[in-house]
Design a protein around this motif. Structure first.
Motif, PDB file in Angstrom:
ATOM      1  N   GLU A  11       6.029   4.889   4.965  1.00 46.20           N
ATOM      2  CA  GLU A  11       7.088   5.508   4.045  1.00 46.20           C
ATOM      3  C   GLU A  11       6.940   5.176   2.621  1.00 46.20           C
ATOM      4  O   GLU A  11       7.560   7.004   2.313  1.00 46.20           O
ATOM      5  N   ASN A  12       6.212   4.587   2.206  1.00 47.83           N
ATOM      6  CA  ASN A  12       6.039   4.149   0.401  1.00 47.83           C
ATOM      7  C   ASN A  12       5.379   3.682   0.183  1.00 47.83           C
ATOM      8  O   ASN A  12       5.133   2.828   0.850  1.00 47.83           O
ATOM      9  N   PHE A  13       4.704   3.576  -1.099  1.00 46.97           N
ATOM     10  CA  PHE A  13       3.812   2.803  -1.559  1.00 46.97           C
ATOM     11  C   PHE A  13       4.488   2.025  -2.678  1.00 46.97           C
ATOM     12  O   PHE A  13       3.784   1.155  -3.757  1.00 46.97           O
ATOM     13  N   ILE A  14       5.516   0.782  -2.490  1.00 50.62           N
ATOM     14  CA  ILE A  14       6.516   0.795  -3.986  1.00 50.62           C
ATOM     15  C   ILE A  14       5.925  -0.688  -3.821  1.00 50.62           C
ATOM     16  O   ILE A  14       6.280  -1.498  -2.300  1.00 50.62           O
ATOM     17  N   LEU A  15       5.286  -1.461  -4.986  1.00 51.20           N
ATOM     18  CA  LEU A  15       4.972  -3.160  -4.356  1.00 51.20           C
ATOM     19  C   LEU A  15       5.796  -3.522  -5.734  1.00 51.20           C
ATOM     20  O   LEU A  15       5.802  -3.014  -6.632  1.00 51.20           O
ATOM     21  N   ASP A  16       5.644  -4.847  -5.369  1.00 55.25           N
ATOM     22  CA  ASP A  16       6.894  -5.599  -6.407  1.00 55.25           C
ATOM     23  C   ASP A  16       6.400  -5.897  -7.609  1.00 55.25           C
ATOM     24  O   ASP A  16       6.561  -5.909  -8.710  1.00 55.25           O
ATOM     25  N   ILE A  17       5.075  -6.222  -6.988  1.00 59.18           N
ATOM     26  CA  ILE A  17       3.534  -6.824  -8.212  1.00 59.18           C
ATOM     27  C   ILE A  17       2.580  -5.793  -8.648  1.00 59.18           C
ATOM     28  O   ILE A  17       2.391  -5.306  -7.036  1.00 59.18           O
ATOM     29  N   HIS A  18       2.256  -6.289  -9.298  1.00 58.30           N
ATOM     30  CA  HIS A  18       0.695  -5.459  -9.786  1.00 58.30           C
ATOM     31  C   HIS A  18       0.038  -6.018 -10.488  1.00 58.30           C
ATOM     32  O   HIS A  18      -1.128  -5.333 -10.440  1.00 58.30           O
ATOM     33  N   LYS A  19      -0.267  -7.016  -9.520  1.00 55.80           N
ATOM     34  CA  LYS A  19      -1.708  -7.892  -9.193  1.00 55.80           C
ATOM     35  C   LYS A  19      -2.468  -7.472  -8.362  1.00 55.80           C
ATOM     36  O   LYS A  19      -2.244  -7.132  -6.876  1.00 55.80           O
ATOM     37  N   THR A  20      -3.809  -7.572  -8.589  1.00 56.76           N
ATOM     38  CA  THR A  20      -4.665  -7.197  -7.713  1.00 56.76           C
ATOM     39  C   THR A  20      -4.358  -7.844  -6.063  1.00 56.76           C
ATOM     40  O   THR A  20      -4.303  -8.163  -5.130  1.00 56.76           O
ATOM     41  N   LYS A  21      -3.977  -8.908  -6.611  1.00 58.73           N
ATOM     42  CA  LYS A  21      -3.435 -10.460  -5.348  1.00 58.73           C
ATOM     43  C   LYS A  21      -2.985 -10.446  -4.243  1.00 58.73           C
ATOM     44  O   LYS A  21      -2.872 -10.243  -3.156  1.00 58.73           O
TER      45      LYS A  21
END
Length: 141
Positions: free
Chosen positions: A46-56
């Motif tokens: 549906e979408n690529f909205i991530l809460d954090i910007h960390k690679t982990k």
């Protein structure tokens, strides 16, 4: 007359590159997307909205869904291309440290006729907005 001699009609640097017609580029992108679909390597979200910007955090999501690019059961692992309508800042920041994970926009791929990136990644993940954009761009006129 000149020191070390000279060359008559010597080599002149020039480009030997060829341009493909735009219709052939569009056909290549259409075929690459159809190939990904036929090989069951196309994932729609549906979408690529991530809460954090960390690679982990991105790796945890990929592990949970069995899309880990550093999978231990595979010798080389596999690569993932995230295709979205617009750049997602958190996705770009989270994926830039992973060697086998890339994030591009649908417009960048379509304008460049970039079949290499589509075929070169094992998994293609597209959000629904990118699917709509590619449908409009790749439809027959």
């Amino acid at each position: 007359m000149w020191s070390k001699g000279g060359v008559a009609h010597g080599p002149r640097p020039r480009s030997h590159a060829t341009e493909l017609p735009r219709q052939i580029q569009v056909l290549g992108v259409r075929t690459a997307l159809a190939t990904k679909y036929a090989q069951n390597q196309l994932v729609l979200v549906e979408n690529f909205i991530l809460d954090i910007h960390k690679t982990k955090g991105l790796l945890e999501i990929l592990n949970k869904n069995a899309w880990d690019p550093l999978a231990k059961e595979r010798v080389q692992g596999h690569s993932i291309l995230f295709m979205s309508k617009d750049h997602q800042l958190n996705l770009d920041l989270a994926s830039r440290n992973l060697q086998r994970v890339h994030a591009l926009t649908a417009e960048e791929i379509f304008e460049a006729g970039d079949v290499y990136n589509i075929i070169g990644h094992e998994i293609l993940m597209m959000d629904l907005e990118a699917v709509d954009l590619m449908e409009k761009a790749l439809k027959f006129i």
